[in-house]
Design a protein around this motif. Structure first.
Motif, PDB file in Angstrom:
ATOM      1  N   ALA A  36       1.556   1.236   0.616  1.00 39.95           N
ATOM      2  CA  ALA A  36       2.864   2.574   1.354  1.00 39.95           C
ATOM      3  C   ALA A  36       3.189   2.787  -0.068  1.00 39.95           C
ATOM      4  O   ALA A  36       3.337   3.913  -0.373  1.00 39.95           O
ATOM      5  N   GLN A  37       3.923   1.598  -0.751  1.00 39.39           N
ATOM      6  CA  GLN A  37       4.742   2.132  -2.268  1.00 39.39           C
ATOM      7  C   GLN A  37       3.996   2.961  -3.104  1.00 39.39           C
ATOM      8  O   GLN A  37       4.136   3.967  -4.362  1.00 39.39           O
ATOM      9  N   ALA A  38       2.346   2.794  -3.908  1.00 38.92           N
ATOM     10  CA  ALA A  38       1.137   2.772  -4.499  1.00 38.92           C
ATOM     11  C   ALA A  38       0.900   4.573  -3.611  1.00 38.92           C
ATOM     12  O   ALA A  38       0.021   5.430  -4.489  1.00 38.92           O
ATOM     13  N   GLY A  39       1.533   4.931  -2.260  1.00 38.90           N
ATOM     14  CA  GLY A  39       1.110   6.245  -2.111  1.00 38.90           C
ATOM     15  C   GLY A  39       0.013   6.423  -1.032  1.00 38.90           C
ATOM     16  O   GLY A  39       0.189   7.333  -0.401  1.00 38.90           O
ATOM     17  N   ASP A  40      -0.150   5.620  -0.300  1.00 39.84           N
ATOM     18  CA  ASP A  40      -0.811   5.550   0.460  1.00 39.84           C
ATOM     19  C   ASP A  40       0.017   5.721   2.037  1.00 39.84           C
ATOM     20  O   ASP A  40       0.564   5.011   2.514  1.00 39.84           O
ATOM     21  N   ARG A  84      -1.581   5.625   4.723  1.00 44.21           N
ATOM     22  CA  ARG A  84      -1.885   5.671   6.307  1.00 44.21           C
ATOM     23  C   ARG A  84      -0.789   4.516   6.290  1.00 44.21           C
ATOM     24  O   ARG A  84      -0.541   3.806   7.167  1.00 44.21           O
ATOM     25  N   ALA A  85      -1.013   3.740   4.827  1.00 48.72           N
ATOM     26  CA  ALA A  85       0.443   2.458   5.425  1.00 48.72           C
ATOM     27  C   ALA A  85       1.449   2.500   5.370  1.00 48.72           C
ATOM     28  O   ALA A  85       1.906   2.071   6.071  1.00 48.72           O
ATOM     29  N   LEU A  86       1.954   3.922   4.768  1.00 47.87           N
ATOM     30  CA  LEU A  86       3.453   4.203   5.569  1.00 47.87           C
ATOM     31  C   LEU A  86       3.222   4.616   6.733  1.00 47.87           C
ATOM     32  O   LEU A  86       4.773   4.062   7.435  1.00 47.87           O
ATOM     33  N   ASP A  87       2.225   5.233   7.568  1.00 45.79           N
ATOM     34  CA  ASP A  87       2.589   5.352   8.910  1.00 45.79           C
ATOM     35  C   ASP A  87       2.711   3.994   9.283  1.00 45.79           C
ATOM     36  O   ASP A  87       2.694   3.912  10.543  1.00 45.79           O
ATOM     37  N   GLU A  88       1.532   3.490   8.600  1.00 48.02           N
ATOM     38  CA  GLU A  88       1.631   2.054  10.043  1.00 48.02           C
ATOM     39  C   GLU A  88       2.922   0.689   9.670  1.00 48.02           C
ATOM     40  O   GLU A  88       3.299   0.367  10.895  1.00 48.02           O
ATOM     41  N   LEU A  89       3.050   1.103   8.512  1.00 48.71           N
ATOM     42  CA  LEU A  89       4.979   0.613   8.373  1.00 48.71           C
ATOM     43  C   LEU A  89       5.702   1.207   9.021  1.00 48.71           C
ATOM     44  O   LEU A  89       6.373  -0.154   9.914  1.00 48.71           O
ATOM     45  N   VAL A  90       6.320   1.867   9.441  1.00 49.36           N
ATOM     46  CA  VAL A  90       6.994   2.619  10.531  1.00 49.36           C
ATOM     47  C   VAL A  90       6.714   2.549  11.796  1.00 49.36           C
ATOM     48  O   VAL A  90       7.630   2.081  12.554  1.00 49.36           O
ATOM     49  N   GLU A  91       5.365   2.641  11.700  1.00 45.37           N
ATOM     50  CA  GLU A  91       4.812   2.499  13.341  1.00 45.37           C
ATOM     51  C   GLU A  91       4.884   0.942  13.399  1.00 45.37           C
ATOM     52  O   GLU A  91       5.699   0.340  14.991  1.00 45.37           O
ATOM     53  N   GLY A  92       5.359  -0.130  12.950  1.00 41.62           N
ATOM     54  CA  GLY A  92       5.045  -1.708  13.024  1.00 41.62           C
ATOM     55  C   GLY A  92       6.817  -1.866  12.910  1.00 41.62           C
ATOM     56  O   GLY A  92       6.784  -2.798  14.066  1.00 41.62           O
ATOM     57  N   TRP A  93       7.171  -1.451  12.202  1.00 40.29           N
ATOM     58  CA  TRP A  93       8.931  -2.040  12.308  1.00 40.29           C
ATOM     59  C   TRP A  93       9.862  -1.435  12.953  1.00 40.29           C
ATOM     60  O   TRP A  93      11.199  -1.370  13.465  1.00 40.29           O
ATOM     61  N   LEU A  94       9.772   0.068  13.537  1.00 42.50           N
ATOM     62  CA  LEU A  94      10.219   0.582  14.427  1.00 42.50           C
ATOM     63  C   LEU A  94      11.134  -0.167  15.317  1.00 42.50           C
ATOM     64  O   LEU A  94      12.042   0.102  15.621  1.00 42.50           O
ATOM     65  N   PRO A  95      10.314  -1.066  16.219  1.00 39.70           N
ATOM     66  CA  PRO A  95      10.543  -1.210  17.260  1.00 39.70           C
ATOM     67  C   PRO A  95      12.138  -2.100  16.721  1.00 39.70           C
ATOM     68  O   PRO A  95      13.033  -2.368  17.737  1.00 39.70           O
ATOM     69  N   LEU A  96      11.677  -3.517  15.962  1.00 39.08           N
ATOM     70  CA  LEU A  96      12.995  -3.726  15.518  1.00 39.08           C
ATOM     71  C   LEU A  96      13.863  -3.479  15.039  1.00 39.08           C
ATOM     72  O   LEU A  96      15.275  -3.767  15.374  1.00 39.08           O
ATOM     73  N   ARG A 115       2.920  -7.771   3.906  1.00 40.38           N
ATOM     74  CA  ARG A 115       2.918  -7.128   2.184  1.00 40.38           C
ATOM     75  C   ARG A 115       1.339  -6.759   1.291  1.00 40.38           C
ATOM     76  O   ARG A 115       2.292  -5.665   0.808  1.00 40.38           O
ATOM     77  N   SER A 116       0.737  -6.375   1.764  1.00 40.37           N
ATOM     78  CA  SER A 116      -0.669  -5.555   1.453  1.00 40.37           C
ATOM     79  C   SER A 116      -0.300  -4.312   1.547  1.00 40.37           C
ATOM     80  O   SER A 116      -0.178  -3.406   0.945  1.00 40.37           O
ATOM     81  N   ASP A 166      10.613  -6.836  -4.388  1.00 36.50           N
ATOM     82  CA  ASP A 166       9.467  -8.110  -3.049  1.00 36.50           C
ATOM     83  C   ASP A 166       9.674  -7.686  -2.113  1.00 36.50           C
ATOM     84  O   ASP A 166      10.320  -8.116  -1.007  1.00 36.50           O
ATOM     85  N   PRO A 167       7.849  -6.795  -1.479  1.00 39.65           N
ATOM     86  CA  PRO A 167       7.855  -6.882  -0.156  1.00 39.65           C
ATOM     87  C   PRO A 167       8.442  -7.657   0.973  1.00 39.65           C
ATOM     88  O   PRO A 167       8.161  -8.031   1.916  1.00 39.65           O
ATOM     89  N   ASP A 168       8.333  -9.339   0.520  1.00 38.94           N
ATOM     90  CA  ASP A 168       8.499 -10.542   1.055  1.00 38.94           C
ATOM     91  C   ASP A 168       9.561  -9.971   1.925  1.00 38.94           C
ATOM     92  O   ASP A 168      10.323 -11.101   2.716  1.00 38.94           O
TER      93      ASP A 168
END
Length: 567
Positions: A13-17, A19-31, A7-8, A66-68
């Motif tokens: 990532a929504q706020a423009g970070d 690094r967070a966006l990269d982490e988001l893509v990296e984490g959910w790409l396998p799914l 959620r954090s 809702d990030p959840d």
């Protein structure tokens, strides 16, 4: 990473970070890769669909409230892209590779076996997926991850766009077909000489035709049918998949996204020999210098080529149109049409008001199982409507064998829909064909062909129209009006007819016809050797019944049209 951390990350990532966006893509790409890969069975389009899914997710991330709900939202986008790809292939069959695996594509069942080192019955389940239809494979791609602990049933239902109760029914039916496919895999691994003769001309690639032939052989072969009851016994698929890891992303898979200067994300994976049940990824490239500069579009790397697209301005949908083939419950009318020989059955009150236009309604409803008239009761005269010509996109005679086959009719005239049920190949629940995009009026004017599908015997005296205890039965949705072998309709405008075959096996022939031909058919009765006369439903007025499963809308999936017939 736990839910709080995700959620954090999503918020950042929504706020423009970046690094967070990269982490988001990296984490959910396998799914996403596992969902798309299994749904398309490793077709060459997998990379493109994964790319497009992540592209749309990142570009529309700021619309997520809702990030959840991020995971179910992302899965819904993936399923939407899978369906969009299926529609494009249907619309342009000559422009796509018809091979189920695609040129140069890696069979996802094989990838699953090799990368997860599956053996025994787990391997059998993975290989059985090849034998499923596209729709079942799409649902299985979600259910597999649900059983493995990567998705919840709520997320599965949301991604498909149906209720949890409906999802349970859909999953149960898919599992039954998966078990049939497992039986085929086991039988093909046996030494049955009769099966060898059946498959002598098979090219080795699973398809629906050979699935039916092999399954039919298994049902009649004591050796093949008993193969699954020898040795260790068959373990239910859900027990085999519990806790199974995601299939690692292949080495060299590259994802590069650029969004109007907002960010550029690149990800690729490097799988080591020890990472057979996991995956690792490294972010490559510069965040400030995208591979190709764009301002209103997105660029991503796919197979070494740059593809430039324009992002869809619409927000992503959390509950896209359902893949469902099962019908939602509908209310039965308070009374059924009269079994008399009147030219049209008595109108039944509609179960609910029409969701479409509230004015200029026409037609009585037929949303009930009508009672068969006496076989010796000849029909009344068929009123004659104007016939100025009817154009069919399927030509003079369109034979519709597969789910998604459709024909558009335009003009003013009569049309025949001729049913051919094949319960000996695949009995079960029937998904009715549908009429969509109606402009003008459509009437259900007569039924013929010498028999109804629920008559006790067919014209040859060998079997009933809906099946029998020896081969199984085809089952109609609750409240469906009983079909006759030939059903006749009158079109005044334009409408698209779609075959929604799934579950039960049936073929439909659609052909423009004439008033003279219909009159001759419905009056061909017991005296001429048929089982019964036909039935006239047309009273020559706008109160003539309209078909079931008709809508003025054009849904993404024609099989989702409701049963009510008031338009």
């Amino acid at each position: 990473m736990d839910g709080r951390q995700w959620r954090s990350t999503i918020g950042a990532a929504q706020a423009g970070d970046r690094r967070a966006l990269d982490e988001l893509v990296e984490g959910w790409l396998p799914l996403v890769y596992n969902i798309v890969g299994r749904a398309l069975n490793g077709h060459a389009d997998v990379d493109d669909v994964v790319q497009e899914t992540m592209l749309r997710a990142v570009d529309n991330l700021e619309t997520l409230r809702d990030p959840d709900s991020f995971r179910s939202w992302l899965v819904a986008i993936a399923m939407r892209q899978i369906r969009d790809r299926a529609r494009r292939r249907t619309a342009d069959p000559l422009g796509e590779d018809g091979d189920a695996y695609g040129t140069g594509a890696a069979d996802f069942a094989e990838l699953t076996v090799l990368r997860l080192q599956l053996e025994g019955q787990r391997r059998e389940v993975a290989e059985a997926v090849r034998w499923l239809d596209d729709e079942d494979r799409q649902l299985l791609s979600l259910w597999w991850l649900e059983v493995a602990g990567e998705l919840t049933r709520r997320e599965l239902a949301a991604a498909v766009g149906i209720s949890r109760q409906h999802a349970a029914v859909r999953v149960q039916r898919m599992k039954a077909r998966l078990e049939t496919a497992r039986g085929i895999v086991r039988a093909l691994g046996s030494s049955c000489s009769d099966l060898g003769a059946v498959t002598a001309r098979w090219n080795g690639q699973p398809d629906s035709v050979w699935r039916k032939r092999i399954a039919r052989h298994i049902r009649g072969c004591a050796r093949c049918d008993g193969h699954d009851r020898r040795g260790e016994g068959v373990v239910p698929a859900e027990r085999l998949l519990v806790g199974l890891a995601l299939v690692p992303i292949p080495v060299g898979f590259t994802l590069s996204l650029a969004f109007g200067g907002k960010t550029a994300v690149a990800a690729t994976t490097a799988v080591s020999a020890s990472a057979s049940v996991g995956w690792s990824a490294k972010l490559l490239g510069s965040l400030t210098q995208p591979a190709v500069a764009v301002t209103a579009g997105a660029t991503f790397v796919a197979g070494g080529a740059y593809v430039v697209t324009t992002p869809d301005a619409r927000p992503p949908q959390t509950a896209p149109t359902a893949l469902s083939t099962a019908r939602p419950p509908v209310s039965e009318p308070s009374r059924s049409p009269s079994p008399s020989s009147s030219p049209s059955p008595s109108p039944s009150p509609s179960a609910s008001p029409s969701p479409t236009r509230k004015t200029d309604l026409y037609g009585s409803v037929v949303d009930a199982v009508d009672r068969a008239p006496d076989p010796n009761t000849a029909p009344v005269a068929l009123p004659r409507r104007p016939e100025t010509g009817l154009t069919s996109s399927g030509g003079a005679r369109a034979v519709m064998n597969h789910r998604g086959d459709s024909v558009t009719l335009t003009g003013k005239g009569y049309v025949l829909v001729r049913w051919q049920l094949a319960p000996q190949y695949r009995p079960g629940g029937l998904v009715m064909p549908t009429w969509t995009g109606l402009k003008g009026k459509l009437f259900h004017v007569a039924s013929g062909g010498g028999r109804r599908m629920d008559d006790p015997t067919s014209a040859d005296g060998k079997t009933s129209g809906m099946g029998g205890p020896d081969i199984g039965y085809i089952v109609l949705p609750a409240g469906t009006q009983q079909m006759w072998q030939n059903e006749y309709f009158y079109v005044d405008g334009t409408v698209t007819f779609t075959q929604n075959e799934s579950g039960a096996d049936y073929n439909i022939t659609l052909a423009p016809t004439t008033w003279d031909a219909i009159t001759g058919d419905v009056n061909y009765g017991p005296e001429q050797g048929a089982i019964r006369y036909g039935l006239v439903r047309d009273n020559g007025k706008d109160t003539t019944p309209v078909p079931q499963y008709v809508t003025r809308k054009t849904p993404e999936d024609a099989a989702t049209v409701a049963q009510r017939s008031k338009v």
